[in-house]
Design a protein around this motif. Structure first.
Motif, mmCIF file in Angstrom:
data_model
loop_
_atom_site.group_PDB
_atom_site.id
_atom_site.type_symbol
_atom_site.label_atom_id
_atom_site.label_comp_id
_atom_site.label_asym_id
_atom_site.label_seq_id
_atom_site.Cartn_x
_atom_site.Cartn_y
_atom_site.Cartn_z
ATOM 1 N N ALA A 1 -47.473 -40.953 6.506
ATOM 2 C CA ALA A 1 -46.084 -41.016 5.950
ATOM 3 C C ALA A 1 -45.991 -41.697 4.480
ATOM 4 N N ILE A 2 -46.882 -42.760 4.340
ATOM 5 C CA ILE A 2 -46.924 -43.237 3.163
ATOM 6 C C ILE A 2 -47.339 -42.480 2.050
ATOM 7 N N TYR A 3 -48.280 -41.593 2.302
ATOM 8 C CA TYR A 3 -49.170 -40.614 1.625
ATOM 9 C C TYR A 3 -47.884 -39.602 0.690
ATOM 10 N N GLN A 4 -47.303 -39.064 1.812
ATOM 11 C CA GLN A 4 -45.907 -38.306 1.499
ATOM 12 C C GLN A 4 -45.132 -38.581 0.642
ATOM 13 N N ASN A 5 -45.328 -39.998 0.261
ATOM 14 C CA ASN A 5 -44.122 -40.665 -0.751
ATOM 15 C C ASN A 5 -44.889 -41.220 -1.685
ATOM 16 N N LEU A 6 -46.046 -40.741 -2.011
ATOM 17 C CA LEU A 6 -46.544 -41.008 -3.380
ATOM 18 C C LEU A 6 -45.646 -41.025 -4.670
ATOM 19 N N GLU A 7 -44.865 -39.873 -4.627
ATOM 20 C CA GLU A 7 -44.026 -39.866 -5.950
ATOM 21 C C GLU A 7 -43.036 -40.954 -5.984
ATOM 22 N N TYR A 8 -42.380 -41.553 -4.749
ATOM 23 C CA TYR A 8 -41.586 -42.547 -4.740
ATOM 24 C C TYR A 8 -42.293 -43.934 -5.620
ATOM 25 N N MET A 9 -43.439 -44.000 -4.935
ATOM 26 C CA MET A 9 -44.292 -45.316 -5.205
ATOM 27 C C MET A 9 -44.611 -45.260 -6.754
ATOM 28 N N GLU A 10 -45.036 -43.963 -7.243
ATOM 29 C CA GLU A 10 -45.366 -43.595 -8.604
ATOM 30 C C GLU A 10 -44.377 -44.153 -9.679
ATOM 31 N N ASN A 11 -43.390 -43.790 -9.191
ATOM 32 C CA ASN A 11 -41.965 -43.941 -9.887
ATOM 33 C C ASN A 11 -41.796 -45.388 -10.546
ATOM 34 N N TYR A 12 -42.008 -46.403 -9.473
ATOM 35 C CA TYR A 12 -41.990 -47.655 -9.777
ATOM 36 C C TYR A 12 -43.301 -48.501 -10.350
ATOM 37 N N ASN A 13 -44.437 -47.577 -10.428
ATOM 38 C CA ASN A 13 -45.627 -48.278 -11.174
ATOM 39 C C ASN A 13 -46.041 -49.485 -10.532
ATOM 40 N N PRO A 14 -46.031 -49.736 -9.210
ATOM 41 C CA PRO A 14 -46.082 -51.174 -9.006
ATOM 42 C C PRO A 14 -47.514 -51.934 -9.122
ATOM 43 N N ASP A 15 -47.595 -53.132 -9.238
ATOM 44 C CA ASP A 15 -49.082 -53.642 -9.099
ATOM 45 C C ASP A 15 -49.521 -53.814 -7.687
ATOM 46 N N TYR A 16 -48.578 -54.005 -6.742
ATOM 47 C CA TYR A 16 -48.699 -54.242 -5.214
ATOM 48 C C TYR A 16 -47.802 -53.371 -4.423
ATOM 49 N N VAL A 17 -48.051 -53.036 -3.322
ATOM 50 C CA VAL A 17 -47.473 -52.150 -2.538
ATOM 51 C C VAL A 17 -47.459 -53.064 -1.064
ATOM 52 N N LEU A 18 -46.175 -53.520 -0.416
ATOM 53 C CA LEU A 18 -46.139 -54.148 0.752
ATOM 54 C C LEU A 18 -45.833 -53.285 1.997
ATOM 55 N N ILE A 19 -46.595 -52.961 3.087
ATOM 56 C CA ILE A 19 -46.457 -52.068 3.902
ATOM 57 C C ILE A 19 -45.873 -52.917 5.102
#
Length: 424
Positions: free
Chosen positions: A106-124
């Motif tokens: 599910a997270i992989y399918q939303n890579l584009e969403y995450m890349e849009n914010y260029n985060p240093d860290y991701v909280l799952i």
């Protein structure tokens, strides 16, 4: 490009099948809790209280109620021009449509969403736990250890550890071994399903493992990262945390709210739990009503007795009715002289006058023994119970039932009635 230090990905697509008829038509994170809230309010409130203002909510199973509840995130101050809350359902891509098949998929399918914010860290995060946690403190711990992955973990009784991912750590809390739901656990330090990943580590692992069937964090991503030598640490949490994944744990978590000194306090000023509040009138308690140690929601009308129970908004309990050790969700009506003992009654249910719920002795379920294994009477939303029937312990009802559905006026312990449209 937008830049955020940490964004949250909130997994809220779970079916919640162990909650039986309560989740027949609604995702588990959207189930009512504590007379006022829905389960997803807790991780969303933790996010904004921790300064995390960008949250992707991944939905899949029965998302309508959840989507309506979250809206554009106003109650949690997540209606932002940059960031805020975004609902992320599965969607059709050029090569076809894919359901979410596992937590990491599910997270992989939303890579584009995450890349849009260029985060240093991701909280799952998971959308179906009841707790308060300052994720900023966990992030500071992650940084101090120069960690690639930090897993929130807490001690559990060793006899329950096989239900969780279990971690074995060294003296610095670096994880030496990670076992997902081991038959013979060698540690009682259980993963809470809350992870902080350094973004490059998460991205690489998701891409590398993308073809793994049902790709999951506990079974695939974390073991993969551990084996290749990433720095994986346990962040030990000792506060209140409850996975309300079973009818028993859901009932217990609600009952714990009404203790004289509640183990989980909803009334703290400094760490509020926010929710979407409807515009409804105040509660009304009649002169003949009797209430002991209970939570009563707004807009409820109480004419009978309520003892040690959690009553949602807009509930009516008519004259002579007695509700004890029970959860009654919003919009339900308990008829005159009805007796309710240790029941979970979902939204917009009508219980007929003079009916008795929770009578007799416990009996094993003839429906689903994995789900129904408690003393509880569980009634799904929009159900109707006719007047003057008796319902035994460990029973399940879903749908509009008639007098003839109850042989000799009784549904014996361990039995069930599920009408068309109601499931599980």
């Amino acid at each position: 490009m937008i830049k955020k230090e940490m964004i949250a990905m909130l997994l809220a697509g779970g079916q919640g099948s162990r909650l039986g008829v309560l989740t027949a038509k609604v995702a588990k994170p959207a189930v009512s809790f504590g007379g006022k809230y829905r389960i997803i309010d807790f991780p969303l409130s933790n996010c904004i209280n921790s300064g995390v203002d960008t949250v992707g909510v991944l939905t899949q199973y029965q998302p309508l109620r959840l989507n309506t509840h979250i809206g554009i995130g106003i109650p949690w101050d997540l209606d932002r021009n940059v960031g805020g809350v975004t609902i992320l359902p599965p969607y059709e891509k050029s090569k076809g449509s894919d359901w979410y098949t596992g937590t990491a998929n599910a997270i992989y399918q939303n890579l584009e969403y995450m890349e849009n914010y260029n985060p240093d860290y991701v909280l799952i995060l998971s959308g179906d736990h009841i707790y308060k946690m300052d994720y900023e403190v966990m992030l500071d711990y992650h940084k101090a250890n120069n960690a690639d992955i930090t897993i929130a973990a807490m001690p559990v009784p060793i006899e329950e550890a096989s239900r969780f991912g279990v971690v074995i750590t060294d003296d610095s809390n670096r994880i030496l071994e990670f076992e997902e739901k081991p038959a013979q656990p060698r540690s009682n330090l259980a993963s809470m399903g809350i992870y902080i990943f350094s973004w490059p580590v998460l991205r690489e692992a998701l891409v590398k493992m993308k073809d793994e069937p049902g790709c999951d964090f506990g079974k695939h991503i974390i073991p993969y990262c551990h084996e290749k030598g990433d720095r994986v640490f346990a962040y030990e949490y000792n506060g209140y945390w409850k996975d309300v994944g079973t009818l028993g744990s859901y009932w217990e978590a609600n009952m714990e709210l009404i203790d004289i000194i509640p183990e989980f306090n909803l009334y703290e000023e400094y760490w509020r739990i926010y929710t979407k509040s409807d515009i409804i009138p105040p509660q009304y308690i009649s002169g003949e009503a009797k209430i002991e140690k209970s939570i009563i929601g707004e807009g409820s009308e109480i004419y009978g007795q309520v003892i040690n129970s959690v009553i949602g908004a807009g509930v009516t309990i008519e004259k002579g009715a007695v509700v004890r050790d029970s959860i009654i969700m919003q919009g339900s009506r308990i008829g005159a002289d009805a007796k309710i003992d240790k029941a979970i009654i979902a939204e917009d249910v009508s219980v007929g006058a003079g009916s008795e719920l929770g009578v007799g002795e416990y009996a094993p379920s003839t429906y689903n023994q994995k789900v129904y294994q408690f003393d509880l009477v569980t009634i799904g939303e929009h159900s109707v119970i006719p007047d003057h029937v008796k319902i035994g312990k460990n029973t399940a009802i879903s749908g509009i039932t008639q007098k003839e559905d109850y042989p000799e006026g009784i549904l014996a312990g361990g039995n069930y009635i599920v009408k068309a449209g109601g499931t599980r």
